[in-house]
Design a protein around this motif. Structure first.
Motif, PDB file in Angstrom:
ATOM      1  N   ILE A 199      26.103 -25.199 -98.176  1.00 28.51           N
ATOM      2  CA  ILE A 199      25.928 -24.603 -98.894  1.00 28.51           C
ATOM      3  C   ILE A 199      24.606 -23.855 -99.509  1.00 28.51           C
ATOM      4  CG2 ILE A 199      26.381 -22.681-101.305  1.00 28.51           C
ATOM      5  CD1 ILE A 199      29.531 -22.978-100.813  1.00 28.51           C
ATOM      6  N   ASP A 200      24.126 -25.250 -99.783  1.00 26.18           N
ATOM      7  CA  ASP A 200      22.927 -25.654 -99.843  1.00 26.18           C
ATOM      8  C   ASP A 200      21.493 -25.089 -99.191  1.00 26.18           C
ATOM      9  OD1 ASP A 200      23.705 -26.362-102.574  1.00 26.18           O
ATOM     10  OD2 ASP A 200      23.220 -28.476-102.264  1.00 26.18           O
ATOM     11  N   ARG A 201      22.481 -24.951 -97.315  1.00 24.70           N
ATOM     12  CA  ARG A 201      20.582 -24.858 -96.703  1.00 24.70           C
ATOM     13  C   ARG A 201      20.727 -23.156 -97.014  1.00 24.70           C
ATOM     14  NH1 ARG A 201      21.726 -25.429 -91.647  1.00 24.70           N
ATOM     15  NH2 ARG A 201      19.771 -26.491 -91.130  1.00 24.70           N
ATOM     16  N   PHE A 202      22.234 -22.289 -96.500  1.00 25.79           N
ATOM     17  CA  PHE A 202      22.265 -21.057 -97.374  1.00 25.79           C
ATOM     18  C   PHE A 202      21.126 -20.401 -98.482  1.00 25.79           C
ATOM     19  CE2 PHE A 202      25.539 -21.537 -93.972  1.00 25.79           C
ATOM     20  CZ  PHE A 202      24.978 -20.453 -93.297  1.00 25.79           C
ATOM     21  N   LYS A 203      21.657 -21.431 -99.725  1.00 18.46           N
ATOM     22  CA  LYS A 203      20.111 -21.164-100.802  1.00 18.46           C
ATOM     23  C   LYS A 203      19.024 -20.785-100.703  1.00 18.46           C
ATOM     24  CE  LYS A 203      24.092 -22.329-103.995  1.00 18.46           C
ATOM     25  NZ  LYS A 203      24.716 -23.232-104.694  1.00 18.46           N
ATOM     26  N   ASN A 204      18.475 -22.756 -99.527  1.00 16.67           N
ATOM     27  CA  ASN A 204      17.285 -22.364 -99.543  1.00 16.67           C
ATOM     28  C   ASN A 204      16.995 -21.326 -98.261  1.00 16.67           C
ATOM     29  OD1 ASN A 204      17.210 -24.545-100.435  1.00 16.67           O
ATOM     30  ND2 ASN A 204      17.521 -26.111 -98.863  1.00 16.67           N
ATOM     31  N   GLY A 205      17.990 -20.492 -97.708  1.00 14.60           N
ATOM     32  CA  GLY A 205      16.947 -19.942 -96.518  1.00 14.60           C
ATOM     33  C   GLY A 205      16.596 -18.765 -97.152  1.00 14.60           C
ATOM     34  N   LEU A 206      17.515 -17.851 -98.698  1.00 15.63           N
ATOM     35  CA  LEU A 206      17.341 -16.638 -99.085  1.00 15.63           C
ATOM     36  C   LEU A 206      16.923 -17.068-100.168  1.00 15.63           C
ATOM     37  CD1 LEU A 206      21.621 -16.570-100.410  1.00 15.63           C
ATOM     38  CD2 LEU A 206      20.305 -15.003 -98.735  1.00 15.63           C
ATOM     39  N   TYR A 207      16.302 -18.024-100.664  1.00 15.86           N
ATOM     40  CA  TYR A 207      15.223 -18.366-101.345  1.00 15.86           C
ATOM     41  C   TYR A 207      13.624 -18.513-100.646  1.00 15.86           C
ATOM     42  CZ  TYR A 207      11.136 -20.668-104.418  1.00 15.86           C
ATOM     43  OH  TYR A 207      10.280 -21.325-104.741  1.00 15.86           O
ATOM     44  N   GLU A 208      13.682 -18.397 -99.830  1.00 19.49           N
ATOM     45  CA  GLU A 208      12.930 -18.441 -98.964  1.00 19.49           C
ATOM     46  C   GLU A 208      12.187 -16.854 -98.485  1.00 19.49           C
ATOM     47  OE1 GLU A 208      13.217 -22.417 -96.516  1.00 19.49           O
ATOM     48  OE2 GLU A 208      13.565 -20.534 -95.494  1.00 19.49           O
ATOM     49  N   LEU A 209      13.528 -15.981 -97.737  1.00 19.02           N
ATOM     50  CA  LEU A 209      13.904 -15.489 -97.834  1.00 19.02           C
ATOM     51  C   LEU A 209      12.918 -13.883 -99.533  1.00 19.02           C
ATOM     52  CD1 LEU A 209      16.217 -13.726 -95.450  1.00 19.02           C
ATOM     53  CD2 LEU A 209      14.552 -14.181 -94.697  1.00 19.02           C
TER      54      LEU A 209
ATOM     55  N   PHE B  89       5.417 -16.832 -95.894  1.00 14.58           N
ATOM     56  CA  PHE B  89       6.596 -16.569 -95.213  1.00 14.58           C
ATOM     57  C   PHE B  89       6.336 -18.327 -94.124  1.00 14.58           C
ATOM     58  CE2 PHE B  89       4.259 -12.153 -94.459  1.00 14.58           C
ATOM     59  CZ  PHE B  89       5.803 -11.323 -93.945  1.00 14.58           C
ATOM     60  N   ASN B  90       6.559 -18.556 -95.046  1.00 11.57           N
ATOM     61  CA  ASN B  90       6.815 -21.032 -94.774  1.00 11.57           C
ATOM     62  C   ASN B  90       8.508 -20.988 -94.790  1.00 11.57           C
ATOM     63  OD1 ASN B  90       6.767 -23.293 -94.615  1.00 11.57           O
ATOM     64  ND2 ASN B  90       5.833 -23.803 -96.439  1.00 11.57           N
ATOM     65  N   GLY B  91       8.620 -22.162 -94.175  1.00  9.67           N
ATOM     66  CA  GLY B  91      10.857 -22.577 -94.478  1.00  9.67           C
ATOM     67  C   GLY B  91      10.769 -21.933 -92.984  1.00  9.67           C
ATOM     68  N   SER B  92      12.431 -22.187 -93.052  1.00  7.65           N
ATOM     69  CA  SER B  92      12.551 -21.387 -91.503  1.00  7.65           C
ATOM     70  C   SER B  92      12.675 -20.342 -91.767  1.00  7.65           C
ATOM     71  CB  SER B  92      13.807 -22.628 -91.362  1.00  7.65           C
ATOM     72  OG  SER B  92      14.953 -22.000 -90.582  1.00  7.65           O
ATOM     73  N   TRP B  93      13.870 -19.851 -92.831  1.00 10.17           N
ATOM     74  CA  TRP B  93      14.242 -18.546 -93.010  1.00 10.17           C
ATOM     75  C   TRP B  93      12.434 -17.194 -92.916  1.00 10.17           C
ATOM     76  CZ3 TRP B  93      19.481 -16.892 -95.360  1.00 10.17           C
ATOM     77  CH2 TRP B  93      19.981 -17.533 -94.368  1.00 10.17           C
ATOM     78  N   GLY B  94      12.154 -18.055 -93.965  1.00 11.11           N
ATOM     79  CA  GLY B  94      10.173 -17.263 -94.011  1.00 11.11           C
ATOM     80  C   GLY B  94       9.733 -17.264 -92.415  1.00 11.11           C
ATOM     81  N   GLU B  95      10.032 -18.093 -91.925  1.00 10.97           N
ATOM     82  CA  GLU B  95       9.491 -17.994 -90.931  1.00 10.97           C
ATOM     83  C   GLU B  95       9.211 -16.431 -89.952  1.00 10.97           C
ATOM     84  OE1 GLU B  95       9.422 -22.068 -89.033  1.00 10.97           O
ATOM     85  OE2 GLU B  95       7.551 -22.883 -90.185  1.00 10.97           O
ATOM     86  N   ARG B  96      11.134 -16.841 -89.615  1.00 10.18           N
ATOM     87  CA  ARG B  96      11.733 -15.909 -89.016  1.00 10.18           C
ATOM     88  C   ARG B  96      11.219 -14.602 -89.283  1.00 10.18           C
ATOM     89  NH1 ARG B  96      14.399 -20.673 -87.981  1.00 10.18           N
ATOM     90  NH2 ARG B  96      15.921 -20.865 -85.941  1.00 10.18           N
TER      91      ARG B  96
END
Length: 376
Positions: free
Chosen positions: A219-229, A237-244
């Motif tokens: 779940i923490d990985r999803f939280k990190n992705g949402l934080y990036e967005l 636009f840093n991080g895995s989801w930010g780059e996407r």
């Protein structure tokens, strides 16, 4: 795959005339979903006329090279029964891979740099997690529709292994596509979904899914992705989801500039590099869209994308009266569709070849079910 393709082609050429395989080649053009898919691949080669980077074009087209052997050999030689067996074997193989992944997670099997936090085995975790999602739901369909007790037990076991495999691996796109596909199935089969036993089963699956996500610390990985967005401008636009997300911006710009025919098979990354020069960010180092839909639209435009998408939708339409295989088709293509929003799955081995194989097996099943003169 190269050796297997050569063996299949030589076998087909050797016995093709005797068994009537050559005369069946024309049936490929009678089956519209497969014909549309062939048109898409032909269009991708045609786009060489308006592309400049032939080196990148060669790399992209290389992922399609075995399709030209798979299509004629399998479509003309396999019976409906053999195609069904092929589908079953594919699902069972996912179960085997799930067990492989679980053994790595339990620290029983050691391979490369795999660890309990990422027990992906020999494939990318984006592929592995998507496989597991397909394996779990498909196994449930096969168990439900099959009357054989042995098959029910075998595929129920496969479903259990795949279910665990979904959540011990790190593919967030595969996990999200799993939940979305369950939602789509709930809507498609809505007249059955509210039956007490099915509704209870669905609730149990969702409850167990979220429990395992938490138990395996995903779940923490999803939280990190949402934080990036949520912090795109702050993090540039840093991080895995930010780059996407940056690739979405770049992709939209490139599509707008080349909407109908695209940039051609080899130029979309060159166009992206030009975009980065005027739109600096932390994501400018990327050289992939990490999104099959953006990749296809930027290369082949709306024309190419619609050819590809319409072949899948038409195949599903043809499958609608074959309950089990309609369900399996929805599971495979839905999971692939949504997982592809975060990865270029059809330009990744072995998913590219598996995709075409499943498309062919389902095509054979529905074509020979519709054609009463065909040998079943």
């Amino acid at each position: 795959m190269g050796i297997l393709s050569i063996i299949l082609l030589l076998w087909w050429l050797t016995i093709g005339k005797e068994r009537g395989y050559f005369s069946k080649l024309k049936t490929i053009f009678d089956f519209k979903p497969l014909l549309l898919m062939i048109f898409f691949f032909a269009f991708s080669y045609l786009s060489l006329f308006w592309t400049e980077n032939f080196e990148n074009a060669k790399i992209a087209l290389n992922y399609y090279k075995y399709y030209w052997i798979m299509v004629p050999v399998l479509f003309t030689s396999l019976t409906k029964k053999e195609a069904i067996i092929g589908l079953y074997i594919f699902i069972l193989s996912i179960g085997g891979y799930s067990l492989f992944s679980i053994l790595i997670y339990l620290n029983i099997w050691h391979i490369n740099q795999n660890a309990t936090a990422n027990p992906r085995g020999i494939l990318s975790y984006s592929i592995v997690t998507s496989y597991m999602a397909i394996g779990f739901i498909s196994s449930l369909f096969i168990s439900y529709y099959n009357k054989s007790t042995v098959i029910k037990i075998v595929f129920s076991t496969t479903a259990f292994l795949c279910f665990v495999g979904i959540f011990i691996n790190n593919g967030r796109a595969g996990q999200l596509s799993f939940f979305i596909t369950l939602g789509i199935l709930f809507i498609v089969y809505r007249k059955y979904s509210f039956k007490p036993n099915i509704l209870i089963s669905i609730i149990l699956v969702f409850t167990a899914s979220f429990y395992l996500l938490n138990y395996f610390n995903k779940i923490d990985r999803f939280k990190n992705g949402l934080y990036e967005l949520q912090n795109l401008e702050k993090n540039n636009f840093n991080g895995s989801w930010g780059e996407r997300a940056y690739m979405w911006h770049a992709g939209a710009y490139i599509i707008k500039e080349n909407p109908i025919l695209g940039t051609g098979v080899g130029d979309n990354i060159d166009e992206f590099i030009d975009y980065t020069k005027t739109h600096p960010s932390e994501a400018t180092w990327l050289r992939s869209f990490h999104n099959q839909h953006l990749d296809t639209l930027t290369r082949y435009g709306i024309v190419g994308y619609l050819l590809f998408l319409s072949s899948i939708l038409l195949l599903l339409y043809y499958l609608k009266n074959l309950k089990l295989f309609f369900g399996l088709g929805i599971v495979f293509f839905s999971t692939t569709f949504f997982s592809s929003l975060a990865d270029i799955l059809l330009l990744m081995k072995p998913y590219n070849n598996v995709f075409m194989l499943i498309f062919l097996l389902l095509s054979i099943i529905v074509y020979k079910s519709r054609n009463t003169k065909a040998t079943n």
